[in-house]
Motif scaffolding. Structure first.
Motif, PDB file in Angstrom:
ATOM      1  N   TYR A 137       0.823  -1.221   0.000  1.00  0.00           N
ATOM      2  CA  TYR A 137       0.000   0.000   0.000  1.00  0.00           C
ATOM      3  C   TYR A 137       0.852   1.264   0.000  1.00  0.00           C
ATOM      4  N   ALA A 138       2.102   1.139   0.451  1.00  0.00           N
ATOM      5  CA  ALA A 138       3.025   2.284   0.434  1.00  0.00           C
ATOM      6  C   ALA A 138       3.763   2.393  -0.894  1.00  0.00           C
ATOM      7  N   GLY A 139       3.476   1.477  -1.833  1.00  0.00           N
ATOM      8  CA  GLY A 139       4.123   1.521  -3.140  1.00  0.00           C
ATOM      9  C   GLY A 139       5.509   0.901  -3.159  1.00  0.00           C
ATOM     10  N   GLN A 140       5.862   0.152  -2.116  1.00  0.00           N
ATOM     11  CA  GLN A 140       7.181  -0.496  -2.033  1.00  0.00           C
ATOM     12  C   GLN A 140       7.023  -1.965  -2.445  1.00  0.00           C
ATOM     13  N   TYR A 141       6.865  -2.180  -3.741  1.00  0.00           N
ATOM     14  CA  TYR A 141       6.471  -3.488  -4.248  1.00  0.00           C
ATOM     15  C   TYR A 141       7.579  -4.535  -4.124  1.00  0.00           C
ATOM     16  N   ALA A 142       8.799  -4.173  -4.433  1.00  0.00           N
ATOM     17  CA  ALA A 142       9.898  -5.132  -4.319  1.00  0.00           C
ATOM     18  C   ALA A 142      10.099  -5.527  -2.852  1.00  0.00           C
ATOM     19  N   LEU A 143       9.997  -4.558  -1.957  1.00  0.00           N
ATOM     20  CA  LEU A 143      10.134  -4.847  -0.527  1.00  0.00           C
ATOM     21  C   LEU A 143       9.015  -5.772  -0.067  1.00  0.00           C
ATOM     22  N   SER A 144       7.799  -5.476  -0.492  1.00  0.00           N
ATOM     23  CA  SER A 144       6.656  -6.308  -0.121  1.00  0.00           C
ATOM     24  C   SER A 144       6.874  -7.748  -0.572  1.00  0.00           C
ATOM     25  N   LEU A 145       7.375  -7.906  -1.790  1.00  0.00           N
ATOM     26  CA  LEU A 145       7.606  -9.253  -2.321  1.00  0.00           C
ATOM     27  C   LEU A 145       8.675  -9.978  -1.509  1.00  0.00           C
ATOM     28  N   SER A 146       9.712  -9.253  -1.133  1.00  0.00           N
ATOM     29  CA  SER A 146      10.783  -9.886  -0.355  1.00  0.00           C
ATOM     30  C   SER A 146      10.298 -10.266   1.042  1.00  0.00           C
ATOM     31  N   GLN A 147       9.374  -9.497   1.590  1.00  0.00           N
ATOM     32  CA  GLN A 147       8.848  -9.803   2.928  1.00  0.00           C
ATOM     33  C   GLN A 147       7.979 -11.061   2.929  1.00  0.00           C
ATOM     34  N   LEU A 148       7.507 -11.450   1.760  1.00  0.00           N
ATOM     35  CA  LEU A 148       6.682 -12.652   1.655  1.00  0.00           C
ATOM     36  C   LEU A 148       7.508 -13.916   1.399  1.00  0.00           C
ATOM     37  N   ALA A 149       8.816 -13.744   1.207  1.00  0.00           N
ATOM     38  CA  ALA A 149       9.679 -14.898   0.932  1.00  0.00           C
ATOM     39  C   ALA A 149       9.644 -15.860   2.121  1.00  0.00           C
ATOM     40  N   GLY A 150       9.324 -17.104   1.837  1.00  0.00           N
ATOM     41  CA  GLY A 150       9.308 -18.112   2.887  1.00  0.00           C
ATOM     42  C   GLY A 150       8.059 -18.131   3.746  1.00  0.00           C
ATOM     43  N   VAL A 151       7.117 -17.194   3.502  1.00  0.00           N
ATOM     44  CA  VAL A 151       5.883 -17.172   4.293  1.00  0.00           C
ATOM     45  C   VAL A 151       4.923 -18.208   3.726  1.00  0.00           C
ATOM     46  N   PRO A 152       4.441 -19.144   4.549  1.00  0.00           N
ATOM     47  CA  PRO A 152       3.528 -20.167   4.029  1.00  0.00           C
ATOM     48  C   PRO A 152       2.186 -19.570   3.645  1.00  0.00           C
TER      49      PRO A 152
END
Length: 239
Positions: A137-152
């Motif tokens: 929602y803050a427009g930080q798409y690459a960061l958002s994607l990296s934060q989902l790495a490994g999340v089931p």
């Protein structure tokens, strides 16, 4: 369309990128639901492009300088009015011409894509998913994607949904389609409805018009689908 001065100011701020990310996202949501407002934004964009191309603003500043400032300013003012009228005439004609032409897939994506609106989470949420949501929602798409790495994957399929949204913006339509298609099976209605819409946009970005049309046709026939009207409008503009 009769717009207020405040709405014209909003259009100007949006086109000149003076809006905060949250404000721009809210304005884009309104654009997705309001064809007339989109037309006004498109018109103002064409006019702005014409003015910039002609360098009228810079010409006006230059002409105001010198000994004969007042006389030159009056002449420049008349010239600018004429030029603006010409730009507007060309812009309007071009806009009407564009409305009769089928949209190319990438152009359709650009015209109809807006960030997904924030949805209410039911029950406790994995803090990693919430962090990725906030980054999106803050427009930080690459960061958002990296934060989902490994999340089931969670029971509401929020993880593939968020992954798909980020991949779509980052121009990875192939993997976006895979994740968003999975999210279309979510037990959460809002997630399913939004995943339908963004999967159709992902197909457009992947230049797969027939697949996009199938989903858009489904969307426009579902009662209560928030993207029903805009899907119907987009279908009419695709080749």
């Amino acid at each position: 369309m009769n717009l207020s001065e405040e709405e014209y100011d909003e259009i100007d701020d949006f086109l000149n990128k003076r809006m905060a990310p949250a404000q721009a996202a809210a304005f884009q949501e309104r654009l997705a639901q309001n064809e007339t407002l989109r037309q006004e934004v498109a018109m103002q964009h064409l006019i702005n492009q014409g003015i910039e191309a002609a360098a009228l603003k810079q010409q006006f500043k230059s002409l105001r300088k010198g000994v004969q400032r007042q006389r030159i300013t009056r002449r420049a003012g008349r010239g600018i009015v004429v030029a603006l009228l010409l730009v507007m005439t060309v812009g309007v004609s071009y806009w009407f011409y564009q409305q009769t032409q089928p949209l190319r897939p990438e152009a359709a994506f650009v015209a109809y894509y807006t960030p997904a609106p924030r949805t209410r989470a039911d029950g406790p949420v994995d803090p990693r998913i919430e962090a990725a949501r906030n980054s999106y929602y803050a427009g930080q798409y690459a960061l958002s994607l990296s934060q989902l790495a490994g999340v089931p994957t969670d029971s509401l399929l929020s993880v593939p949904y968020l992954r798909g949204l980020n991949q779509l913006v980052l121009n990875r339509p192939g993997v976006a389609i895979q994740n968003l298609t999975a999210a279309r099976q979510s037990p959460d209605l809002a997630t399913r409805q939004q995943a339908d819409w963004y999967t159709a946009l992902a197909y457009l970005r992947a230049n797969q018009i027939p697949q996009a049309k199938v989903i858009l046709t489904t969307i426009r026939t579902v009662s209560g689908q928030p993207y029903k009207d805009v899907a119907n409008e987009l279908l009419k503009k695709l080749p």
